[in-house]
Write a protein that holds these residues in place. Structure first.
Motif, PDB file in Angstrom:
ATOM      1  N   VAL A   1     -12.312  -0.324  -1.569  1.00 49.51           N
ATOM      2  CA  VAL A   1     -11.105   0.329  -2.076  1.00 49.51           C
ATOM      3  C   VAL A   1     -10.164  -0.742  -2.604  1.00 49.51           C
ATOM      4  CG1 VAL A   1      -9.057   1.672  -1.496  1.00 49.51           C
ATOM      5  CG2 VAL A   1     -11.263   2.302  -0.516  1.00 49.51           C
ATOM      6  N   THR A   2      -9.681  -0.551  -3.821  1.00 52.38           N
ATOM      7  CA  THR A   2      -8.678  -1.442  -4.389  1.00 52.38           C
ATOM      8  C   THR A   2      -7.290  -0.869  -4.129  1.00 52.38           C
ATOM      9  OG1 THR A   2     -10.203  -2.117  -6.160  1.00 52.38           O
ATOM     10  CG2 THR A   2      -7.849  -2.544  -6.496  1.00 52.38           C
ATOM     11  N   LEU A   3      -6.421  -1.658  -3.557  1.00 49.04           N
ATOM     12  CA  LEU A   3      -5.077  -1.185  -3.266  1.00 49.04           C
ATOM     13  C   LEU A   3      -4.332  -0.906  -4.569  1.00 49.04           C
ATOM     14  CD1 LEU A   3      -4.055  -3.547  -0.317  1.00 49.04           C
ATOM     15  CD2 LEU A   3      -4.848  -1.179  -0.197  1.00 49.04           C
ATOM     16  N   PRO A   4      -3.534   0.164  -4.608  1.00 55.90           N
ATOM     17  CA  PRO A   4      -2.834   0.536  -5.843  1.00 55.90           C
ATOM     18  C   PRO A   4      -1.824  -0.533  -6.268  1.00 55.90           C
ATOM     19  CG  PRO A   4      -2.765   2.308  -4.204  1.00 55.90           C
ATOM     20  CD  PRO A   4      -3.258   1.094  -3.507  1.00 55.90           C
ATOM     21  N   GLN A   5      -1.590  -0.586  -7.575  1.00 55.38           N
ATOM     22  CA  GLN A   5      -0.596  -1.526  -8.097  1.00 55.38           C
ATOM     23  C   GLN A   5       0.813  -1.105  -7.687  1.00 55.38           C
ATOM     24  OE1 GLN A   5      -0.900  -2.190 -12.302  1.00 55.38           O
ATOM     25  NE2 GLN A   5       0.878  -3.541 -12.387  1.00 55.38           N
ATOM     26  N   ASN A   6       1.071   0.198  -7.671  1.00 53.75           N
ATOM     27  CA  ASN A   6       2.365   0.740  -7.244  1.00 53.75           C
ATOM     28  C   ASN A   6       2.115   1.775  -6.156  1.00 53.75           C
ATOM     29  OD1 ASN A   6       2.828   0.760 -10.680  1.00 53.75           O
ATOM     30  ND2 ASN A   6       3.947  -0.643  -9.390  1.00 53.75           N
ATOM     31  N   CYS A   7       2.755   1.607  -5.013  1.00 51.07           N
ATOM     32  CA  CYS A   7       2.556   2.538  -3.913  1.00 51.07           C
ATOM     33  C   CYS A   7       3.698   2.397  -2.904  1.00 51.07           C
ATOM     34  CB  CYS A   7       1.208   2.318  -3.226  1.00 51.07           C
ATOM     35  SG  CYS A   7       1.049   0.699  -2.419  1.00 51.07           S
ATOM     36  N   ILE A   8       3.661   3.246  -1.885  1.00 51.97           N
ATOM     37  CA  ILE A   8       4.565   3.126  -0.747  1.00 51.97           C
ATOM     38  C   ILE A   8       3.730   2.709   0.464  1.00 51.97           C
ATOM     39  CG2 ILE A   8       6.150   4.316   0.813  1.00 51.97           C
ATOM     40  CD1 ILE A   8       7.336   4.153  -1.914  1.00 51.97           C
ATOM     41  N   TYR A   9       4.004   1.528   1.003  1.00 53.18           N
ATOM     42  CA  TYR A   9       3.355   1.094   2.239  1.00 53.18           C
ATOM     43  C   TYR A   9       4.195   1.585   3.420  1.00 53.18           C
ATOM     44  CZ  TYR A   9       0.476  -2.138  -0.517  1.00 53.18           C
ATOM     45  OH  TYR A   9      -0.415  -2.670  -1.411  1.00 53.18           O
ATOM     46  N   ILE A  10       3.532   2.145   4.418  1.00 55.67           N
ATOM     47  CA  ILE A  10       4.224   2.538   5.651  1.00 55.67           C
ATOM     48  C   ILE A  10       3.551   1.835   6.822  1.00 55.67           C
ATOM     49  CG2 ILE A  10       5.049   4.762   4.777  1.00 55.67           C
ATOM     50  CD1 ILE A  10       2.725   6.101   6.286  1.00 55.67           C
ATOM     51  N   ALA A  11       4.341   1.362   7.774  1.00 48.49           N
ATOM     52  CA  ALA A  11       3.791   0.627   8.915  1.00 48.49           C
ATOM     53  C   ALA A  11       4.575   0.952  10.175  1.00 48.49           C
ATOM     54  CB  ALA A  11       3.837  -0.885   8.646  1.00 48.49           C
ATOM     55  N   ASN A  12       3.923   0.801  11.318  1.00 47.85           N
ATOM     56  CA  ASN A  12       4.630   0.969  12.592  1.00 47.85           C
ATOM     57  C   ASN A  12       5.525  -0.237  12.843  1.00 47.85           C
ATOM     58  OD1 ASN A  12       1.927  -0.298  12.888  1.00 47.85           O
ATOM     59  ND2 ASN A  12       2.431  -0.468  15.066  1.00 47.85           N
TER      60      ASN A  12
END
Length: 229
Positions: A46-57
């Protein structure tokens, strides 16, 4: 030292979003000082998107060493405005291009999140948000706020969850080795099929997915460290 050097480095190109990943790696290299070994896992094929929203704990201050290590290029984080008052670090946080919000004023926070959908495409960046809204300090994954998910739907960009195994009460500064911390980046979640009316459903779905993965990672770390002893 990192903050002082970083301020001198960034003053020549302030607010450049490329700086966030650079200094995330710098802070991440401090992991051996705290006696931890970081293992990073990316989604396979899977290639990570160029534009996205990362969410983390969001656990504690050690996120500066663990989670910061996997901040991707041209990704900026969203933090509370009070971070600016932390000596040296606060100024570096702003100067590298991260975004500050005033959580004491709901309207201003909502306005900022609304503007983010344009910022993502216009500046060609991704956004990193801690959807719990505060450090959980070992209380488990807290309920998620909907802001990150509203922004992802409005901007029509994927959500990429990032799970960091437990660090609460794990790191003792008088020990040489404090074990392993696993950081796993999960496959992107497409938001194009969601409407704004479905934001709460998407929020619950992502939280449940991350909770299950965190349970797996914490169990794996506990097992590996037990056998390592």
């Amino acid at each position: 030292m990192i903050c002082v050097l970083g301020l001198m480095y960034c003053i020549f190109s302030p607010r450049d979003p490329r700086h966030v990943a650079t200094f995330g790696r710098w802070f991440g290299r401090m992991a051996p000082i705290f006696g931890i070994k970081i293992e990073v896992r990316f989604p396979q094929q899977v290639t990570l998107p160029q534009n996205c929203i990362y969410i983390a704990n969001h656990q504690n201050y050690y996120d500066m060493v663990t989670a910061a290590y996997v901040v991707q290029p041209r990704t900026v984080t969203v933090g509370k405005k009070s971070l600016l008052w932390i000596p040296f670090f606060g100024l570096l946080y702003w100067l590298t291009g991260n975004l500050l919000i005033d959580r004491n004023h709901g309207y201003r926070t909502y306005s900022m999140l609304t503007k983010l959908k344009h910022t993502i495409k216009n500046r060609n960046i991704s956004i990193w948000i801690f959807p719990e809204g505060t450090r959980n300090r070992g209380r488990g994954l807290l309920p998620f706020k909907t802001g990150a998910f509203y922004t992802a739907i409005a901007a029509q960009v994927p959500i990429v969850p990032i799970c960091v195994s437990n660090t609460t009460d794990k790191i003792k500064l008088n020990r040489w080795f404090n074990g392993i911390v696993i950081i796993e980046i999960l496959p992107p979640i497409d938001t194009q099929g969601y409407s704004k009316k479905q934001v709460r459903g998407l929020t619950r779905y992502c939280r449940e997915m991350m909770k299950n993965k965190l349970d797996e990672l914490n169990a794996e770390v506990t097992k590996s460290e037990y056998h390592g002893l």
